[in-house]
Design a protein around this motif. Structure first.
Motif, PDB file in Angstrom:
ATOM      1  N   GLN A 234      -2.218 -15.958  13.271  1.00  0.00           N
ATOM      2  CA  GLN A 234      -3.488 -16.169  12.576  1.00  0.00           C
ATOM      3  C   GLN A 234      -4.152 -17.406  13.143  1.00  0.00           C
ATOM      4  O   GLN A 234      -3.543 -18.470  13.225  1.00  0.00           O
ATOM      5  CB  GLN A 234      -3.267 -16.338  11.072  1.00  0.00           C
ATOM      6  CG  GLN A 234      -4.563 -16.580  10.301  1.00  0.00           C
ATOM      7  CD  GLN A 234      -4.314 -16.850   8.826  1.00  0.00           C
ATOM      8  OE1 GLN A 234      -3.194 -16.692   8.357  1.00  0.00           O
ATOM      9  NE2 GLN A 234      -5.334 -17.269   8.110  1.00  0.00           N
ATOM     10  N   TRP A 254      -2.766 -22.548  14.900  1.00  0.00           N
ATOM     11  CA  TRP A 254      -2.541 -21.135  14.571  1.00  0.00           C
ATOM     12  C   TRP A 254      -1.234 -21.004  13.797  1.00  0.00           C
ATOM     13  O   TRP A 254      -0.431 -21.949  13.720  1.00  0.00           O
ATOM     14  CB  TRP A 254      -2.521 -20.283  15.833  1.00  0.00           C
ATOM     15  CG  TRP A 254      -1.485 -20.700  16.835  1.00  0.00           C
ATOM     16  CD1 TRP A 254      -0.204 -20.263  16.944  1.00  0.00           C
ATOM     17  CD2 TRP A 254      -1.643 -21.697  17.869  1.00  0.00           C
ATOM     18  NE1 TRP A 254       0.450 -20.894  17.972  1.00  0.00           N
ATOM     19  CE2 TRP A 254      -0.416 -21.782  18.557  1.00  0.00           C
ATOM     20  CE3 TRP A 254      -2.706 -22.515  18.272  1.00  0.00           C
ATOM     21  CZ2 TRP A 254      -0.221 -22.656  19.627  1.00  0.00           C
ATOM     22  CZ3 TRP A 254      -2.514 -23.379  19.329  1.00  0.00           C
ATOM     23  CH2 TRP A 254      -1.286 -23.439  19.999  1.00  0.00           C
ATOM     24  N   SER A 255      -1.012 -19.845  13.239  1.00  0.00           N
ATOM     25  CA  SER A 255       0.173 -19.642  12.398  1.00  0.00           C
ATOM     26  C   SER A 255       1.404 -19.367  13.254  1.00  0.00           C
ATOM     27  O   SER A 255       1.318 -18.888  14.388  1.00  0.00           O
ATOM     28  CB  SER A 255      -0.052 -18.479  11.437  1.00  0.00           C
ATOM     29  OG  SER A 255      -0.231 -17.270  12.148  1.00  0.00           O
TER      30      SER A 255
END
Length: 401
Positions: A234, A254-255
């Protein structure tokens, strides 16, 4: 057989000159395609190891037998992509049992890594005995009728004679003659000859059996690995549509993707991914970058999964940069006016906010999960964020009206 690999990207001592990020993964993708008929599958056992060393980057012995030897991981195939060499495109060193490939020989479609992995797993050249300008005695020249195929050449009877120890296009233009006077041309298909990359297609059946036998004698685990692609990370910050981003210092966030051994990050204008402005591998879920000008930029991140070497990107986000003026003009980069402290903050402490007017605060963990939200926080108003120990992204925003 699932074969663990450690990728080492060698750069100059100043951190420049490393292999392009997409080519790191393409090399293994191509090798897996080439080795598929042999039932061998290479996967990244660990994140990419970046080495900043001028000697190793130049392929000099001081770097190979010191730095490379010290950095290699036991019980895996260690592959080093380095700057250049005057004597090889790729090479396998039995000691310290490592493979080196020049950056220029790791382009799309190159079979150099496949060739050197063949050497790693015991295979000689198909023209064995002719290396370095040598001409073997007649008794050691392999014959077309296979009468001496076990004792001459590469020792395999299904690769045929090959006397050409130089790069050649296929088919070979000149006709060769074996000791019995029989004319022939070497088969260009085998990865272990010196034909051009485009000619290479296969390992012979006997070569495959030899490589498998070598692998089973090594202390290399062949435990199966997940070959599925991971979830798409993500994209947290900048989020899609963000503007007024100061190009002089941008932190991409980001994830985390479970099981990933790294992330491939690209930033480009107008989705021109062939020549991105940023093209890096990160072993973390953040990356600090610098851009220039006032432009819309697209960015995307791909999780590098151990057993999925050919996966592509899934999605991208767009943000717009706005340089900070260097005069007395109004500073439009709001992050220069907003502060929060202390940072880091200990559990139970109060986070102090300095901003112009009321702001909204959103706190995310590194998986992209929203942990806490404070809809309206006035400047100077302390906030206590009761969350677990860890690293978090604090997003501050306000109504632009």
């Amino acid at each position: 057989f699932y074969v663990p690999v450690q990728i080492h990207v060698v750069r100059k001592s100043d951190g420049t000159g490393g292999l392009r990020a997409e080519l790191v993964q393409e090399a293994l993708c191509k090798a897996n395609s080439d080795f598929a008929p042999a039932g061998m599958y290479f996967y990244m056992a660990n994140p990419v190891n970046f080495i900043n060393d001028d000697l190793l980057w130049r392929g000099e012995s001081g770097g190979i037998f010191t730095t490379a030897d010290e950095q290699k991981i036991p019980n895996v195939v260690n592959i080093y992509f380095h700057g250049f060499s005057d004597t090889w495109c790729g090479v396998y060193f039995p000691f310290p049992d490592i493979v080196l490939v020049q950056n220029s020989c790791a382009n799309f479609g190159s079979s150099t890594l496949t060739h050197e992995l063949g050497h790693f797993f015991s295979l000689p050249h198909t023209f064995s005995g002719w290396e370095g300008g040598n001409t073997p005695p007649i008794s050691d020249r392999e014959r077309i009728d296979k009468s001496n195929c076990r004792s001459a050449g590469d020792g395999f009877c299904d690769t045929g004679p090959d006397y050409v120890a130089r790069r050649w296009s296929c088919p070979l233009t000149e006709e060769l003659t074996d000791p019995s006077g029989t004319p022939f041309r070497p088969t260009p298909d085998f990865f272990m000859n010196y034909a051009l990359d485009a000619c290479h297609k296969v390992f012979s059946n006997e070569q495959i059996l030899a490589m498998k036998a070598d692998l089973t004698q090594r202390a290399i685990s062949t435990t199966p690995v997940d070959t599925l692609a991971g979830a798409a990370p993500q994209l947290i910050s900048p989020s899609n549509g963000d503007s007024l981003i100061n190009p002089s210092l941008i932190t991409l966030v980001w994830s985390k993707v479970p099981g990933a051994v790294g992330y491939h990050v690209q930033v480009s204008r107008f989705q021109y991914w062939q020549e991105p402005h940023v093209n890096q591998i990160s072993n973390d879920t953040t990356l600090n970058i610098t851009l220039l000008g006032e432009w819309p930029f697209d960015w995307r991140v791909k999780a590098i999964m151990p057993g999925k070497t050919c996966a592509g990107f899934d999605t991208f986000a767009t943000f717009r940069t706005k340089p900070v003026p260097l005069s007395n003009q109004e500073i439009v980069d709001l992050t220069a006016q907003w502060k929060f402290f202390p940072n880091p903050v200990k559990q139970g402490e109060w986070l102090q906010i300095e901003a112009e007017g009321a702001v909204r605060i959103d706190v995310y963990d590194l998986t992209g999960k929203l942990c806490r939200t404070f809809a309206t926080v006035e400047t100077g108003m302390p906030v206590q964020i009761d969350i677990n120990k860890g690293v978090y992204l604090v997003k501050m925003s306000r109504d632009k009206s």
